[in-house]
Design a protein around this motif. Sequence first.
Motif, mmCIF file in Angstrom:
data_model
loop_
_atom_site.group_PDB
_atom_site.id
_atom_site.type_symbol
_atom_site.label_atom_id
_atom_site.label_comp_id
_atom_site.label_asym_id
_atom_site.label_seq_id
_atom_site.Cartn_x
_atom_site.Cartn_y
_atom_site.Cartn_z
ATOM 1 N N UNK A 157 0.835 -1.200 0.000
ATOM 2 C CA UNK A 157 0.000 0.000 0.000
ATOM 3 C C UNK A 157 0.873 1.256 0.000
ATOM 4 N N UNK A 158 0.397 2.295 -0.682
ATOM 5 C CA UNK A 158 1.104 3.576 -0.694
ATOM 6 C C UNK A 158 0.721 4.383 0.547
ATOM 7 N N UNK A 159 1.677 5.110 1.096
ATOM 8 C CA UNK A 159 1.392 5.944 2.260
ATOM 9 C C UNK A 159 0.567 7.152 1.825
ATOM 10 N N UNK A 160 -0.501 7.421 2.557
ATOM 11 C CA UNK A 160 -1.397 8.514 2.192
ATOM 12 C C UNK A 160 -0.708 9.870 2.290
ATOM 13 N N UNK A 161 0.323 9.981 3.163
ATOM 14 C CA UNK A 161 1.009 11.261 3.348
ATOM 15 C C UNK A 161 2.238 11.415 2.436
ATOM 16 N N UNK A 162 2.417 10.471 1.491
ATOM 17 C CA UNK A 162 3.520 10.502 0.516
ATOM 18 C C UNK A 162 4.888 10.434 1.190
ATOM 19 N N UNK A 163 4.930 9.871 2.390
ATOM 20 C CA UNK A 163 6.213 9.724 3.072
ATOM 21 C C UNK A 163 6.841 8.365 2.743
ATOM 22 N N UNK A 164 8.178 8.340 2.732
ATOM 23 C CA UNK A 164 9.147 9.382 3.091
ATOM 24 C C UNK A 164 9.559 10.294 1.931
ATOM 25 N N UNK A 165 8.959 10.109 0.772
ATOM 26 C CA UNK A 165 9.355 10.900 -0.396
ATOM 27 C C UNK A 165 9.153 12.392 -0.149
ATOM 28 N N UNK A 166 8.061 12.745 0.523
ATOM 29 C CA UNK A 166 7.783 14.159 0.772
ATOM 30 C C UNK A 166 8.877 14.794 1.620
ATOM 31 N N UNK A 167 9.338 14.085 2.644
ATOM 32 C CA UNK A 167 10.400 14.617 3.491
ATOM 33 C C UNK A 167 11.720 14.684 2.743
ATOM 34 N N UNK A 168 12.039 13.666 1.953
ATOM 35 C CA UNK A 168 13.269 13.691 1.153
ATOM 36 C C UNK A 168 13.298 14.905 0.235
ATOM 37 N N UNK A 169 12.148 15.261 -0.317
ATOM 38 C CA UNK A 169 12.095 16.416 -1.211
ATOM 39 C C UNK A 169 12.382 17.721 -0.478
ATOM 40 N N UNK A 170 12.166 17.746 0.831
ATOM 41 C CA UNK A 170 12.372 18.968 1.597
ATOM 42 C C UNK A 170 13.841 19.222 1.913
ATOM 43 N N UNK A 171 14.629 18.157 2.123
ATOM 44 C CA UNK A 171 15.999 18.409 2.579
ATOM 45 C C UNK A 171 17.072 17.652 1.804
ATOM 46 N N UNK A 172 16.692 16.852 0.799
ATOM 47 C CA UNK A 172 17.687 16.100 0.031
ATOM 48 C C UNK A 172 17.566 16.370 -1.467
ATOM 49 N N UNK A 173 16.906 17.466 -1.840
ATOM 50 C CA UNK A 173 16.668 17.756 -3.250
ATOM 51 C C UNK A 173 17.850 18.467 -3.892
ATOM 52 N N UNK A 174 18.202 18.007 -5.086
ATOM 53 C CA UNK A 174 19.206 18.651 -5.918
ATOM 54 C C UNK A 174 18.558 18.933 -7.276
ATOM 55 N N UNK A 175 19.342 19.402 -8.212
ATOM 56 C CA UNK A 175 18.815 19.647 -9.560
ATOM 57 C C UNK A 175 18.383 18.353 -10.233
ATOM 58 N N UNK A 176 18.917 17.215 -9.746
ATOM 59 C CA UNK A 176 18.592 15.919 -10.350
ATOM 60 C C UNK A 176 17.542 15.133 -9.572
ATOM 61 N N UNK A 177 16.994 15.715 -8.506
ATOM 62 C CA UNK A 177 15.957 15.029 -7.755
ATOM 63 C C UNK A 177 16.296 14.900 -6.284
ATOM 64 N N UNK A 178 15.448 14.180 -5.554
ATOM 65 C CA UNK A 178 15.652 13.935 -4.123
ATOM 66 C C UNK A 178 16.560 12.726 -3.954
ATOM 67 N N UNK A 179 17.746 12.919 -3.387
ATOM 68 C CA UNK A 179 18.777 11.893 -3.356
ATOM 69 C C UNK A 179 18.801 11.139 -2.038
ATOM 70 N N UNK A 180 18.959 9.814 -2.151
ATOM 71 C CA UNK A 180 19.080 8.986 -0.944
ATOM 72 C C UNK A 180 19.765 7.687 -1.344
ATOM 73 N N UNK A 181 21.014 7.512 -0.893
ATOM 74 C CA UNK A 181 21.795 6.341 -1.266
ATOM 75 C C UNK A 181 22.735 6.659 -2.418
ATOM 76 N N UNK A 182 23.670 5.736 -2.645
ATOM 77 C CA UNK A 182 24.686 5.923 -3.682
ATOM 78 C C UNK A 182 24.755 4.705 -4.598
ATOM 79 N N UNK A 183 24.845 4.971 -5.902
ATOM 80 C CA UNK A 183 25.008 3.909 -6.888
ATOM 81 C C UNK A 183 26.476 3.510 -6.974
ATOM 82 N N UNK A 184 26.706 2.198 -7.044
ATOM 83 C CA UNK A 184 28.057 1.663 -7.084
ATOM 84 C C UNK A 184 28.264 0.784 -8.311
ATOM 85 N N UNK A 185 29.539 0.628 -8.688
ATOM 86 C CA UNK A 185 29.969 -0.380 -9.657
ATOM 87 C C UNK A 185 31.090 -1.175 -9.012
ATOM 88 N N UNK A 186 31.002 -2.497 -9.071
ATOM 89 C CA UNK A 186 32.065 -3.332 -8.520
ATOM 90 C C UNK A 186 33.169 -3.535 -9.551
#
Length: 268
Positions: free
Chosen positions: A223-252
């Motif tokens: 089920x989707x959260x009715x309050x759009x969390x945690x995406x809504x909070x990420x947009x408030x303090x983790x937003x860059x020009x490329x979007x709301x960032x959380x985590x890092x992409x890696x290559x082994x």
Amino acid sequence: MLRLSALYRYPLKSGKGEVLQSIELDKLGLAGDRRWMLVDEASGRFLTQRAEAKMSQLSALWNARGGLTLNTPEQGSIEIALPDDNAELRGVTIWRDTLRVPDAGDEAARFVSDFLGKRTRLVQMPLERARTTQSGFGKDDDQVAFADGYPLLLIGEASRQDLSEKVGRPLEMLRFRPNLVIEGSAAYAEDGWKRIRIGDIEFRVVKPCSRCIMTTVDPQTGERSADREPFATLQKYRTTADGAMFGQNLVNDGNGRLEVGMPVEILE
């Protein structure tokens, strides 16, 4: 001391995750990770929880032969064999990439179509048909299976805890679909890493992960959260020009084996 505290694999793109204690890596990341994908039968376009939240309830377990066991609460289980060299190739689209990959057959298609209530096909990614990663990040010959852009996603445990505190309730790590979880670092310390080593394997940190509405899907209920969390909070303090960032992409860089508990060394 930093250590690898959790390992997750997602054999089917946008399906349920597997909790692992150890895993081999190949040139596309964790062995068996996102080597299978659902596509719309008519268009060949990939399907994910962004539009089909129900996919979070589709269990997909990878086996050592490369096949898949699918299970839903309503339908039970079905064993899907790894397509052979004579399997039909189906044209599919994932983001901007178009490619031809083996189709898993009509029995598998009926199972996933009945589950989603729409005509759907199941496809598989052989190593030799892998996509290249996003241009401008990493190396020109970096490859990926059906993951959005890169073979691996890393999140610090402290980062999840910090976000949970800001949202005001505990957030399951599986909501963010990482492969590797690191314990012992400060919140968002991974944002500053460029190269790390776990065991004998080195990893390049190539790009922050831009998050989307999928983070609002409860991995337990679908089920989707009715309050759009945690995406809504990420947009408030983790937003860059490329979007709301959380985590890092890696290559082994190289193959080998990972085990939960291994020490993590920051090389750069």
